[in-house]
Structure formats: structure tokens, C-alpha cells
Motif scaffolding. Structure first.
Motif, short mmCIF file in Angstrom:
data_model
loop_
_atom_site.label_atom_id
_atom_site.label_comp_id
_atom_site.label_asym_id
_atom_site.label_seq_id
_atom_site.Cartn_x
_atom_site.Cartn_y
_atom_site.Cartn_z
N GLU A 55 33.16 20.13 58.49
CA GLU A 55 34.02 20.85 59.43
C GLU A 55 34.52 22.15 58.80
OE1 GLU A 55 37.51 18.73 60.81
OE2 GLU A 55 36.21 17.08 61.47
N ILE A 56 34.75 22.09 57.49
CA ILE A 56 35.28 23.25 56.78
C ILE A 56 34.16 24.20 56.37
CG2 ILE A 56 36.47 23.97 54.64
CD1 ILE A 56 38.49 22.44 56.03
N ASN A 57 33.06 23.60 55.88
CA ASN A 57 31.96 24.42 55.35
C ASN A 57 30.65 23.67 55.56
OD1 ASN A 57 30.02 25.65 53.75
ND2 ASN A 57 31.43 26.07 52.05
N PRO A 58 29.78 24.19 56.43
CA PRO A 58 28.53 23.46 56.74
C PRO A 58 27.62 23.31 55.52
CG PRO A 58 28.67 25.54 57.96
CD PRO A 58 29.94 25.41 57.18
N ASN A 59 27.83 24.15 54.52
CA ASN A 59 26.96 24.08 53.34
C ASN A 59 27.83 24.04 52.07
OD1 ASN A 59 24.65 24.00 51.92
ND2 ASN A 59 24.13 26.17 52.19
N PRO A 60 28.58 22.96 51.88
CA PRO A 60 29.59 22.95 50.81
C PRO A 60 28.96 22.91 49.42
CG PRO A 60 29.47 20.81 51.90
CD PRO A 60 28.54 21.72 52.62
N PRO A 61 29.60 23.55 48.44
CA PRO A 61 29.11 23.48 47.05
C PRO A 61 29.04 22.02 46.60
CG PRO A 61 30.94 25.02 47.24
CD PRO A 61 30.82 24.33 48.55
N LYS A 62 27.95 21.66 45.92
CA LYS A 62 27.76 20.25 45.55
C LYS A 62 28.85 19.74 44.61
CE LYS A 62 22.85 19.76 46.42
NZ LYS A 62 21.51 19.56 45.85
N ARG A 63 29.32 20.62 43.76
CA ARG A 63 30.39 20.18 42.85
C ARG A 63 31.62 19.75 43.62
NH1 ARG A 63 35.17 21.58 41.05
NH2 ARG A 63 35.76 20.94 38.93
N GLU A 64 31.97 20.53 44.63
CA GLU A 64 33.17 20.21 45.41
C GLU A 64 32.95 18.95 46.24
OE1 GLU A 64 35.72 21.61 44.45
OE2 GLU A 64 34.70 23.19 43.33
N MET A 65 31.72 18.75 46.71
CA MET A 65 31.41 17.52 47.45
C MET A 65 31.70 16.30 46.57
SD MET A 65 30.74 17.74 50.49
CE MET A 65 30.11 16.20 51.11
N ASP A 66 31.27 16.37 45.31
CA ASP A 66 31.47 15.23 44.42
C ASP A 66 32.95 15.02 44.12
OD1 ASP A 66 28.87 14.73 44.52
OD2 ASP A 66 28.42 15.06 42.41
N MET A 67 33.67 16.12 43.99
CA MET A 67 35.12 16.05 43.78
C MET A 67 35.75 15.30 44.95
SD MET A 67 37.19 17.20 41.52
CE MET A 67 38.94 17.42 41.32
N LEU A 68 35.27 15.61 46.16
CA LEU A 68 35.80 15.00 47.38
C LEU A 68 35.38 13.54 47.50
CD1 LEU A 68 37.18 15.47 50.19
CD2 LEU A 68 34.91 16.00 51.07
N LEU A 69 34.07 13.30 47.38
CA LEU A 69 33.55 11.94 47.63
C LEU A 69 34.08 10.93 46.62
CD1 LEU A 69 29.85 12.49 48.75
CD2 LEU A 69 31.96 12.48 50.09
N SER A 70 34.34 11.38 45.40
CA SER A 70 34.80 10.44 44.38
C SER A 70 36.22 9.93 44.67
CB SER A 70 34.72 11.07 42.99
OG SER A 70 35.43 12.29 42.99
N THR A 71 36.91 10.56 45.62
CA THR A 71 38.25 10.05 45.96
C THR A 71 38.16 8.71 46.70
OG1 THR A 71 38.32 11.19 48.10
CG2 THR A 71 39.22 12.37 46.20
N GLY A 72 37.08 8.50 47.45
CA GLY A 72 36.95 7.28 48.26
C GLY A 72 37.05 6.04 47.41
N GLU A 73 36.35 6.01 46.31
CA GLU A 73 36.33 4.84 45.44
C GLU A 73 37.66 4.69 44.69
OE1 GLU A 73 33.56 6.29 46.35
OE2 GLU A 73 32.26 4.58 46.75
N GLN A 74 38.36 5.80 44.48
CA GLN A 74 39.67 5.68 43.80
C GLN A 74 40.68 4.97 44.69
OE1 GLN A 74 41.53 8.19 41.05
NE2 GLN A 74 39.96 9.76 41.25
N VAL A 75 40.54 5.18 45.99
CA VAL A 75 41.44 4.51 46.93
C VAL A 75 41.20 3.00 46.86
CG1 VAL A 75 41.98 4.19 49.38
CG2 VAL A 75 41.58 6.51 48.48
#
Ligand code: ADP
Ligand code: ASP
Ligand code: MG
Length: 402
Positions: A55-75
Motif C-alpha cells: 500500500e505504501i510502496n509497490p516495490n519496497p526495498p528488500k531490506r525494509e521488507m525483512d525489517m517489517l516481516l520479522s516483526t510477525g514472529e516477534q509478536v
């Protein structure tokens, strides 16, 4: 005993499921075992995060994707530790950085290289249940990485290998590995045992019940796995080196909808062209599966292959940018396709297996676009809409039902 127990997203999807999983871990703990738990993100959290990013960026930087996705498992790991705390058992959650799970730097598809076990051992010796985030690692820049969709299975196997665990249990929403996805083929049969090699084919060809790299790693380090339900006490499927059971001609059917076809048309019929195309893709971590090259005519030929749908845009971009050096006249693609495969170590020495599969597809009126074979699998590329019907028809033809 040291036990590694991995729970997938649906097994920790809500409060009830978290407590259910917690209680199963506590049973082992109270029997005197050391318990390491690996968790996925809750339910469809990872899908939700991916959608948010787009929604924010159709082609997000991969580093930032990993920063984001890794939050799911921390929850999920922190909530699990809280649940165990309520149940009166000491537990500690750790993320990949806290453990020090070192990976390669390829964001989005990082490979585990080395796991420090010191912190985990220390916590286990203090008689705590240790709950670890699946799917993530840290690279040499101290950035968080992820291992690819479904990667928590690989975290679990890697931990089992690193800790020399006595058991590695993968808890999921089905009670084992079946002859086909039981959600698509209702009369699929549960396998008691499956060999690493067959399971690797299953996983690589779309049966997402195990991440393919987890099977690769289990084979390499001799980690015996059991795949079982987090909700029932059914026995599950054992994944190991050699199975004693009578070898079936075909052990199962798998489908993969995350596929697209690319055709590179009118390239020069000379040495080095295939190398240039596939080297270009490999350098950018784009995996290629079925490859077909047409017979050359008038100094030209066409090369078609499949890639993961999630890699399609990147692959097309690369090929378009390098159109001249690969001598292509045009690059076309098709997205509404799926791979259907039959798998079985028994087919090696049996002629007629392919014919039988094609007959079943013909009976179901399914058109075949591409074919690939190996000693223990036959894969066809078909229209995505046909795949569930095709799967049931092929499953029936090989008498795999219960
Ligand atoms: P988890 O969240 O526990 O990791 P996944 O969704 O990744 O679970 O994997 C489990 C799913 O794999 C099942 O719900 C099932 O639909 C699918 N699946 C595909 N092929 C098979 C198979 N041959 N046997 C069992 N499950 C399969
Ligand atoms: N949460 C990640 C995913 O959805 C990893 C996993 O579930 O294994 O792909
Ligand atoms: Mg999974």
C-alpha cells in the motif's frame, strides 16, 4: 531429551491456539525434557504485513521488507512466553539477533549459515522453555533477514541440528504429509513415513507442508522429522533417510500455483545464449524450473522456462534490459499457470508412468503446456484454473486414495 517443537501460523493464530500450543510444550517440559519452541507469525500476519507494505510502496526495498516481516514472529514468541508464564512455567522468547542466527545477506531469501547455541543452552540449563522466532536471521551487517515464505520449518531443523536435538516436531494444521493436499483432494491418504528425497520433491514442487530447505537441511544433518497436527493427537508422518514401507510407484501429487512462464523468443541459434539468460537470472537469485528450448530454425530459437510468480516482474525487467546481449527479439509471459507434479522413487524403473499421468489429464480435459521429468518426478505446466481438478484426476488414476 532435548526437543524442538515448531508451530506454524495457524497453530498460534489466536489466544486459544497459543494456549493449546503452550500446554503441549509444557507437557514435554514437565516430563523432564529440555524444550525449544520455534514459532511462525500468528495466522495470516505475514500476508497482512506484505499487503501493508505494498500500500505504501509497490516495490519496497528488500531490506525494509525483512525489517517489517520479522516483526510477525516477534509478536508470537513474546505472547507465547507470556502464556507459559500464566501457566506457571518459566519461559523466555528470543529473536534471531538475540540467539545470533547468522545468515547470508540476501534479504527475503537468506540462508542460515551458523547458529550460536550458547544463549539457548544457558536458558535451557536455567530450566526455561526457550521460544525462538522462526523465519528470520541476521546478516553480516547486523540487519534482520528472512528465509523465504514458509521458512520457519528451516529454522526449526537448523536449531535441531545445531543443538543435536533428540526430536524435531513440526506442528501444523493437518495431521501429516498426505498423498496430495488434503484440502484439495479430500480422499488423500496420510503417509506413515516419507524419505528425505521424496519429501524434498514434494516440498520443492509446491506441497507447502514443509519448507523445501528444511528438508534439504534435515537430510544433510540427519535430523529425523515428524509432521503432525497441533490440534489432534494423531501420529503424524515421519520424514527420514530410508523408509521400510513397500515402495509405491507414485507416492503423491503436488501442485504449485506460484508459477509463471517466460518465453524468450527469436534468440540466435549459437553457443552461449542459454548461459547468458540463465546466468543473468541466477545472479539475481531468480530460480528457474522447467526449461524448454525449441529446435533451431533459420538461425533462431526460442527458450521458455518457468519462474516463481513472485519473481516474474524482476525476471522480465532483467530480460528486457538485457534484450540485446541475449539477442532476443521478444520476451513474453503467462501468469495464469500452475505446476502439477507426481512424485515417487518407485517410478524410476517403471515405464508407462508418464503415459498414465497424461491419460488422467486428458480424461479431465486438461491441456499440457510444458513437461519436465526427473528420475523421481514428472511435472506438467497447465492452466491455473485446471489445477485442482487435474490433481484429483491424477490422484485417482494412481489409486492413491484412502
Ligand atoms: P504452517 O502454517 O503450519 O507452516 P502451512 O500452511 O505452511 O502450515 O502448511 C500446511 C498446509 O500444507 C496444509 O494446510 C495443506 O493445505 C498444505 N499441503 C499441501 N500439500 C500437502 C500434503 N501433501 N500433505 C499435507 N499438507 C499439504
Ligand atoms: N511467517 C512466515 C510466512 O508466513 C514464515 C512461516 O510461516 O514459516 O511465510
Ligand atoms: Mg509453513
Amino acid at each position: 531429551m532435548l526437543v524442538v517443537k515448531k508451530f506454524g501460523g495457524s497453530s498460534v493464530a489466536d489466544k486459544e491456539r497459543i494456549f493449546n500450543a503452550a500446554k503441549r510444550c509444557i507437557e514435554d517440559y514437565k516430563n523432564g525434557n529440555q524444550v525449544v519452541v520455534v514459532l511462525s507469525a500468528m495466522g495470516k500476519t505475514t500476508d497482512g504485513l506484505i499487503a501493508k507494505a505494498r500500500e505504501i510502496n509497490p516495490n519496497p526495498p528488500k531490506r525494509e521488507m525483512d525489517m517489517l516481516l520479522s516483526t510477525g514472529e516477534q509478536v508470537s514468541v513474546s505472547l507465547m512466553a507470556m502464556a507459559m508464564n500464566v501457566l506457571g512455567v518459566p519461559a523466555v522468547s528470543l529473536n534471531a539477533a538475540q540467539v545470533a542466527m547468522h545468515t547470508t545477506s540476501a534479504y527475503g531469501s537468506a540462508k542460515l549459515k551458523r547458529i550460536d547455541t550458547e544463549r539457548i543452552r544457558h536458558e535451557l540449563e536455567a530450566r526455561k522453555i526457550v521460544i525462538i522466532t522462526g523465519f528470520q536471521g541476521v546478516n553480516k551487517y547486523d540487519d534482520l533477514t528472512t528465509l523465504g515464505r514458509g521458512g520457519s520449518d528451516t529454522t526449526a531443523v537448523a536449531l535441531a541440528a545445531a543443538l543435536h536435538a533428540d526430536a524435531c516436531e513440526i506442528y501444523t494444521d493437518v495431521d501429516g504429509v498426505y498423498t496430495a493436499d488434503p484440502h484439495v483432494v479430500p480422499n488423500a491418504r496420510k503417509l506413515q513415513e516419507v524419505s528425505y528425497d521424496e519429501m524434498l520433491e514434494f516440498a520443492s514442487l509446491g506441497a507447502k507442508v514443509l519448507h523445501n530447505r528444511s528438508v534439504e537441511m534435515a537430510k544433510r544433518y540427519g535430523v529425523q522429522l515428524v509432521v503432525r497436527s497441533s490440534l489432534t493427537r494423531a501420529e503424524g508422518t515421519i520424514v527420514k533417510e530410508e523408509t521400510k514401507l513397500e515402495r509405491m510407484l507414485v507416492s503423491g501429487v503436488a501442485a504449485d500455483k506460484n508459477v509463471a512462464r517466460i518465453s524468450v523468443l527469436g534468440v540466435k541459434n549459437e553457443p552461449g545464449i542459454a548461459f547468458k539468460i540463465f546466468n543473468l537470472l541466477a545472479k539475481h537469485n531468480v530460480n528457474v524450473d522447467i526449461i524448454i528450448q525449441s529446435i533451431g530454425r533459420e538461425e533462431k530459437k526460442d527458450i521458455s522456462f518457468t519462474v516463481a510468480k513472485t519473481d516474474l516482474e524482476e525476471a522480465l525487467d532483467l530480460l528486457e534490459k538485457n534484450k540485446e546481449s541475449i539477442t532476443a527479439q521478444a520476451v513474453t509471459n503467462e501468469e495464469n499457470v500452475a505446476k502439477l507434479s507426481i512424485i515417487g522413487a518407485g517410478m524410476m524403473s517403471n515405464p508407462g508412468v508418464a503415459a498414465k499421468m497424461f491419460e488422467a489429464l486428458s480424461n479431465a480435459n486438461v491441456n499440457i503446456k510444458m513437461i519436465a521429468t526427473s528420475e523421481i518426478r514428472i511435472t506438467v505446466l497447465i492452466h491455473e484454473e485446471d489445477v485442482n481438478r487435474a490433481m484429483r484426476s491424477v490422484h485417482d488414476a494412481f489409486d492413491l486414495a484412502d
